[in-house]
Design an enzyme around this catalytic site. Structure first.
Site, PDB file in Angstrom:
ATOM      1  CD  GLU A 240      53.161  -3.368  22.607  1.00  0.00           C
ATOM      2  OE1 GLU A 240      53.555  -3.783  23.693  1.00  0.00           O
ATOM      3  OE2 GLU A 240      51.952  -3.361  22.264  1.00  0.00           O
ATOM      4  CE  LYS A 242      44.969  -0.123  15.757  1.00  0.00           C
ATOM      5  NZ  LYS A 242      44.218  -1.163  15.060  1.00  0.00           N
ATOM      6  NE  ARG A 247      42.630  -5.923  23.031  1.00  0.00           N
ATOM      7  CZ  ARG A 247      42.360  -4.704  23.471  1.00  0.00           C
ATOM      8  NH1 ARG A 247      41.631  -3.881  22.733  1.00  0.00           N
ATOM      9  NH2 ARG A 247      42.813  -4.293  24.642  1.00  0.00           N
ATOM     10  NE  ARG A 262      36.852  -4.431  19.670  1.00  0.00           N
ATOM     11  CZ  ARG A 262      37.681  -3.499  19.200  1.00  0.00           C
ATOM     12  NH1 ARG A 262      38.637  -3.833  18.373  1.00  0.00           N
ATOM     13  NH2 ARG A 262      37.564  -2.256  19.568  1.00  0.00           N
ATOM     14  CD  GLU A 290      44.480  -7.411  17.107  1.00  0.00           C
ATOM     15  OE1 GLU A 290      44.054  -7.091  18.234  1.00  0.00           O
ATOM     16  OE2 GLU A 290      43.937  -7.054  16.048  1.00  0.00           O
ATOM     17  CG  PHE A 329      48.877  -6.252  23.175  1.00  0.00           C
ATOM     18  CD1 PHE A 329      48.040  -5.685  24.107  1.00  0.00           C
ATOM     19  CD2 PHE A 329      48.342  -6.734  21.986  1.00  0.00           C
ATOM     20  CE1 PHE A 329      46.679  -5.575  23.868  1.00  0.00           C
ATOM     21  CE2 PHE A 329      46.981  -6.638  21.737  1.00  0.00           C
ATOM     22  CZ  PHE A 329      46.147  -6.063  22.690  1.00  0.00           C
ATOM     23  NE  ARG A 408      37.104   4.910  22.102  1.00  0.00           N
ATOM     24  CZ  ARG A 408      37.293   3.847  21.323  1.00  0.00           C
ATOM     25  NH1 ARG A 408      38.480   3.619  20.805  1.00  0.00           N
ATOM     26  NH2 ARG A 408      36.320   3.034  21.047  1.00  0.00           N
ATOM     27  CE  LYS A 414      41.667   3.716  17.313  1.00  0.00           C
ATOM     28  NZ  LYS A 414      40.523   2.833  17.390  1.00  0.00           N
TER      29      LYS A 414
END
Ligand code: AMP
Length: 549
Positions: A240, A242, A247, A262, A290, A329, A408, A414
């Site tokens: 997708e 970015k 966020r 976030r 986002e 997303f 993470r 990313k």
């Protein structure tokens, strides 16, 4: 009378004193096991580092300087003694523990219940001086050891070498339950205190996804070059754009809609135009998204969209100029069912079946079932196309992956713009020269090391606007921990994005690395300090550069 805070602090001391996970867990389980329900809930929440459950939106809002003052007053230490101790500890709680040596002036011992009540009161109290008085009254009853943790909790920076996962394991152990079941109930319900009580009574399975209790957002790992993608997981790859916005997690249940940042703060009022379109979607849901603005089909650059975020009131004019679009997303809950454990491929199907309209959209999803050079070439094209649409680069996701809140991992990758920016935190500032005289315009900044410690990696003149520099000067003056004339060490709470040409080994900073030609790209107020880039990433960049030259 209920359980004493001193006993909690003794358990916390024992947790801090060992680096062995098993030992930490044994201490915690031994302490939590015998507690009554109410005390158990409070004790577990405090170990998680917060005064309130995660699902609870209240904040204490006691400023840093109020805490410094309260510590100074309770310890009767000289002003420079606090600064000097802070240099040693880099933690105000540890400063309090060192400097508070005498018996507490108020002899009534603190119970866990007292703490919970005091936190309720502080959160409900308006006005700095009234809040200060409550903090002072708490510290007056605290020993040095208790003060350490009070200050850490009130200051919102616990750091005692206890991750929430370990706390969950300890709860599982204390009550003989499955650790996965504890983790799941905690994540869904948003309250480790309630989870502990559930574990005790064997009702973990009944925990449901609590709406309006935001869960941590899944994070991505940066990829330094496109060929690296193939090393992370096998095809197919979900790709997708970015988007370079902010966020947001959108919750809807009944007629209520809320948006969370976030940092898990409620930000619904900043995007009023998104509320009705979200409410119009039938049923309940939680979306990961986002928020950004589009103009003539292209993404508006973040620096421009940001002007809308800074304002308290969102005027009609701003909304017309920079209308918000929510690019959803991911989906974490639908009609009462938690979807986190489902693979992304399934979540994506459920998401795309939602009847979305207007400014609530889903990004285009490309599925690349490729490997080797073909994959790299295809990613290259996608990257270029995304950049041409005004976006930042690509997100590459593993369709088999569950949604891992707050983690993470390698399941979301990313691929960014220049690949040559890092998010860092400011640790020291300096007065500028010439035109920048009278403002704190030179920043020294750090990445995060393996044990969470900050390691300086560079120093840059501010590339911010004059207005931002003026605001930051005011902020840094209020958050100075040591004034050394030209240079001031500051509380590490300001995240910035820094671009650079190279990272090289260097003796200049304690990271052992230095950036060449660092430039401050922008402030990242949306990013918590816990999420800045790591020393490991900086080293990887340096190693790659070393190989390239
Ligand atoms: P960074 O802020 O550079 O660490 O990059 C990760 C961020 O990219 C996430 O926190 C999201 O805010 C943002 N993002 C933009 N587009 C997407 C997307 N399609 N999927 C996931 N995250 C995205």
């Amino acid at each position: 009378m209920g359980s004493l805070f001193a006993e909690w602090a003794a358990a916390a001391d024992a947790v801090r004193a060992t680096s062995k996970k098993l030992e930490k867990m044994r201490v915690l389980a031994g302490y939590l096991g015998p507690l009554a329900d109410d005390d158990l809930a409070v004790a577990a929440r405090l170990f998680a580092g917060g005064p309130f459950p995660r699902a609870d939106q209240r904040v204490l809002a006691v400023g840093w300087s109020a805490l410094v003052d309260a510590t100074r007053e309770r310890s009767r230490a000289a002003a420079d003694a606090i600064g000097a101790a802070y240099q040693r500890h880099a933690d105000l709680g540890d400063v309090a523990a060192e400097l508070i040596v005498d018996a507490s002036p108020d002899p009534r011992p603190l119970t866990l219940r007292d703490l919970a009540d005091a936190f309720d009161e502080i959160a409900a109290t308006r006005g700095t001086s009234a809040k200060r008085a409550l903090v002072r009254a708490l510290l007056a009853r605290a020993s040095g050891s208790e003060a350490r943790y009070l200050v850490k909790i009130v200051g919102g920076d616990m750091r005692i070498g206890l991750r929430e996962a370990l706390l969950e394991d300890a709860i599982a152990r204390a009550f003989g339950r499955d650790r996965e079941a504890v983790a799941r109930a905690n994540m869904l319900g948003g309250d480790v205190g309630e989870t502990a009580v559930r574990a005790k009574h064997d009702t973990l399975a009944a925990a449901a996804f609590a709406h309006f209790a935001p869960v941590g957002m899944m994070l991505a790992t940066p990829v330094l070059e496109l060929a690296e993608v193939a090393k992370r997981f096998p095809p197919p790859y979900y790709v997708e754009d970015k988007f370079d916005g902010v966020r947001a997690q959108a919750h809807k249940s009944g007629d209520r809609v809320e948006l969370y940042s976030r940092t898990l703060d409620r930000v619904t009022d900043r995007f009023p135009e998104l509320v009705a379109p979200l409410r119009d979607v039938p049923g309940s849901f939680v979306l990961d998204a986002e928020i950004l603005s589009f103009r003539d089909g292209r993404a508006v650059p973040f620096t421009e969209f940001q002007t809308r975020l800074g304002r308290k009131a969102v005027t009609d004019e701003l909304r017309a100029e920079l209308p918000a679009t929510l690019m959803a997303f991911d989906i974490l809950e639908r009609d009462g069912e938690a979807l986190l454990e489902r693979p992304l491929a399934e979540r994506s199907r459920i998401l795309r079946a939602l009847p979305l309209a207007g400014p609530v959209r889903t990004p285009d999803l490309r599925v690349l079932d490729l490997a080797g050079d073909e994959l790299v070439a295809s990613l290259e094209r996608e990257f270029g196309a995304s950049r041409a649409r005004g976006n930042e680069g690509l997100m590459v996701k593993d369709p088999r992956s569950p949604y891992r809140p707050g983690r993470r991992g390698m399941e979301w990758l990313k691929v960014k713009r220049a690949l040559r920016t890092l998010d860092v935190v400011v640790t020291a500032v300096e007065w500028g020269h010439g035109k920048r005289r009278g403002v704190l315009s030179d920043y020294t900044f750090a990445v995060r090391g393996e044990r969470g410690e900050l390691r300086n990696i560079g120093k840059a003149y501010s590339g911010l606007t004059d207005r931002e520099i003026a605001e930051m000067t005011e902020h840094f003056l209020a958050h100075t921990v040591a004034d050394r004339g030209r240079v001031r060490a500051v509380e590490p709470d300001t995240v910035i994005e820094v671009a650079f040409d190279q990272i090289q080994p260097s003796e200049r900073h304690d990271s052992g690395l230095a950036m060449r030609f660092p430039r401050i790209v922008r402030l990242r107020p949306d990013k918590p300090v816990a999420e800045i880039d790591t020393l490991a990433t900086a080293r990887a960049i340096a190693a790659r550069e070393g190989g390239a030259t």
